[in-house]
Design a protein around this motif. Structure first.
Motif, PDB file in Angstrom:
ATOM      1  N   ARG A 209       0.828  -1.205   0.000  1.00 28.08           N
ATOM      2  CA  ARG A 209       0.000   0.000   0.000  1.00 28.08           C
ATOM      3  C   ARG A 209       0.863   1.257   0.000  1.00 28.08           C
ATOM      4  NH1 ARG A 209      -3.194  -3.280   3.462  1.00 28.08           N
ATOM      5  NH2 ARG A 209      -2.224  -2.387   5.335  1.00 28.08           N
ATOM      6  N   LEU A 210       1.940   1.238   0.787  1.00 25.67           N
ATOM      7  CA  LEU A 210       2.840   2.399   0.797  1.00 25.67           C
ATOM      8  C   LEU A 210       3.504   2.585  -0.557  1.00 25.67           C
ATOM      9  CD1 LEU A 210       4.687   2.438   4.256  1.00 25.67           C
ATOM     10  CD2 LEU A 210       2.941   3.991   3.395  1.00 25.67           C
ATOM     11  N   LEU A 211       3.894   1.479  -1.198  1.00 21.86           N
ATOM     12  CA  LEU A 211       4.494   1.578  -2.527  1.00 21.86           C
ATOM     13  C   LEU A 211       3.509   2.175  -3.528  1.00 21.86           C
ATOM     14  CD1 LEU A 211       6.545  -1.723  -3.047  1.00 21.86           C
ATOM     15  CD2 LEU A 211       7.420   0.596  -2.827  1.00 21.86           C
ATOM     16  N   THR A 215       4.035   5.658  -5.554  1.00 18.18           N
ATOM     17  CA  THR A 215       4.012   5.706  -7.020  1.00 18.18           C
ATOM     18  C   THR A 215       3.058   6.784  -7.514  1.00 18.18           C
ATOM     19  OG1 THR A 215       4.513   3.341  -7.117  1.00 18.18           O
ATOM     20  CG2 THR A 215       3.616   4.361  -9.103  1.00 18.18           C
ATOM     21  N   ARG A 216       1.920   6.932  -6.827  1.00 18.03           N
ATOM     22  CA  ARG A 216       0.969   7.965  -7.230  1.00 18.03           C
ATOM     23  C   ARG A 216       1.494   9.365  -6.943  1.00 18.03           C
ATOM     24  NH1 ARG A 216      -2.662   4.223  -4.836  1.00 18.03           N
ATOM     25  NH2 ARG A 216      -2.671   5.463  -2.924  1.00 18.03           N
ATOM     26  N   GLN A 217       2.332   9.493  -5.892  1.00 16.59           N
ATOM     27  CA  GLN A 217       2.846  10.803  -5.513  1.00 16.59           C
ATOM     28  C   GLN A 217       4.151  11.157  -6.211  1.00 16.59           C
ATOM     29  OE1 GLN A 217       3.230  10.453  -1.275  1.00 16.59           O
ATOM     30  NE2 GLN A 217       1.028  10.129  -0.940  1.00 16.59           N
ATOM     31  N   TYR A 227      13.185  10.284 -10.780  1.00 16.49           N
ATOM     32  CA  TYR A 227      13.946   9.319 -11.582  1.00 16.49           C
ATOM     33  C   TYR A 227      14.377   8.139 -10.717  1.00 16.49           C
ATOM     34  CZ  TYR A 227      17.751   7.458 -14.463  1.00 16.49           C
ATOM     35  OH  TYR A 227      18.578   6.632 -15.182  1.00 16.49           O
ATOM     36  N   LEU A 228      14.918   8.420  -9.532  1.00 18.89           N
ATOM     37  CA  LEU A 228      15.407   7.351  -8.664  1.00 18.89           C
ATOM     38  C   LEU A 228      14.253   6.509  -8.118  1.00 18.89           C
ATOM     39  CD1 LEU A 228      18.274   9.170  -6.734  1.00 18.89           C
ATOM     40  CD2 LEU A 228      18.466   7.529  -8.612  1.00 18.89           C
ATOM     41  N   ILE A 229      13.101   7.127  -7.876  1.00 15.89           N
ATOM     42  CA  ILE A 229      11.930   6.348  -7.461  1.00 15.89           C
ATOM     43  C   ILE A 229      11.552   5.365  -8.556  1.00 15.89           C
ATOM     44  CG2 ILE A 229       9.448   6.479  -7.005  1.00 15.89           C
ATOM     45  CD1 ILE A 229       9.951   9.058  -5.479  1.00 15.89           C
ATOM     46  N   SER A 230      11.619   5.839  -9.802  1.00 16.33           N
ATOM     47  CA  SER A 230      11.293   4.962 -10.926  1.00 16.33           C
ATOM     48  C   SER A 230      12.261   3.783 -11.000  1.00 16.33           C
ATOM     49  CB  SER A 230      11.322   5.761 -12.230  1.00 16.33           C
ATOM     50  OG  SER A 230      11.023   4.935 -13.328  1.00 16.33           O
TER      51      SER A 230
END
Length: 255
Positions: A209-211, A215-217, A227-230
């Motif tokens: 759920r946190l992931l 991703t939405r934020q 970029y690093l989140i991706s």
């Protein structure tokens, strides 16, 4: 009566696999009810929940390369530019490269993924209720086992029907006996598909759920963090620089 031995083996395989799936589903349901610590995730935590230790190592390599503190050549070699790691993950990567300051990417990635820093990260996430413990079978792996059991039961049934030899039992009845463990396996797969998706090897339901929320934020974050989140979520598929992609592609071919 060779077919009876095949039938007993089929039942054993199906029963063990389905039992493991049921136990894994019960553990997953218990984990979903467990309270988790509500907090923001670090990039390393995102990488672990999305892809495990190997993803953490990849994220660290990409992050250091983008900051020009590590050179990842298209030939598959990693070279240290700045030997001062800013955190324990970067220190693990630098330590894995070795005192000469240069090494192939594949062993660096393997060593960094198994470093104490990653194990401590995993332990923190498990204690927070965001990651699944290594011990025990996850729903995802249990589903794979049931799929394998389904194939095994089908193969044993076919072998029993094709094995020559005298038998007092009609082939149709033999096939019906083997249909029972096959139906058991297929029913478990159907229930798992309905009740237990999405499967995750690393993240607990709370971690998933946190992931999803992160991703939405991600679109609201600054460009470098986005970029690093991706990369943390999708892995090296999200790497955009041609040279970096070539370096990791070389690692995949040789590793």
């Amino acid at each position: 009566m060779v077919w009876v031995l095949f039938l007993l083996l089929a039942w054993g395989i199906a029963a063990v696999a389905c039992t493991r799936l049921c136990l894994a589903a019960v553990r997953a349901a218990a984990a979903e009810r467990q309270e988790s610590v509500a907090r923001d995730l670090t990039l390393y935590e995102v990488a672990f929940l999305a892809g495990g230790p190997a993803r953490v190592a990849d994220l660290t390599l990409v992050s250091m390369a983008r900051q020009r503190r590590l050179l990842l050549a298209h030939t598959g070699w990693a070279t240290v530019v700045d030997p001062s790691g800013r955190d324990e993950m970067e220190q693990s990567v630098i330590g894995a490269i070795g005192p000469e300051g240069q090494s192939r990417i594949a062993p660096v990635r393997t060593a960094a993924a198994t470093a104490d820093a990653v194990r401590r990260l995993a332990d923190r996430l498990v204690r927070a209720g965001l990651a699944l413990p290594e011990a025990g079978t996850t729903v995802a792996s249990a589903v794979r086992q049931v799929r394998s059991a389904t194939l095994a039961v089908t193969g044993l049934g076919a072998a029993a029907l094709l094995t020559p030899g005298p038998t007092d039992v009609p082939r149709t009845l033999v096939a019906m006996w083997f249909a029972l463990p096959l139906v058991l396996s297929l029913s478990c797969l159907a229930l798992a598909r309905i009740e237990a998706r999405p499967y995750s090897r690393w993240a607990s339901p709370a971690g998933q759920r946190l992931l999803s929320a992160l991703t939405r934020q991600a679109d609201d974050a600054e460009a470098d963090r986005r970029y690093l989140i991706s990369v943390a979520v999708r892995g090296i598929r999200a790497v955009g620089e041609p040279e970096l992609r070539a370096a990791f592609a070389h690692r995949d071919r040789t590793g």
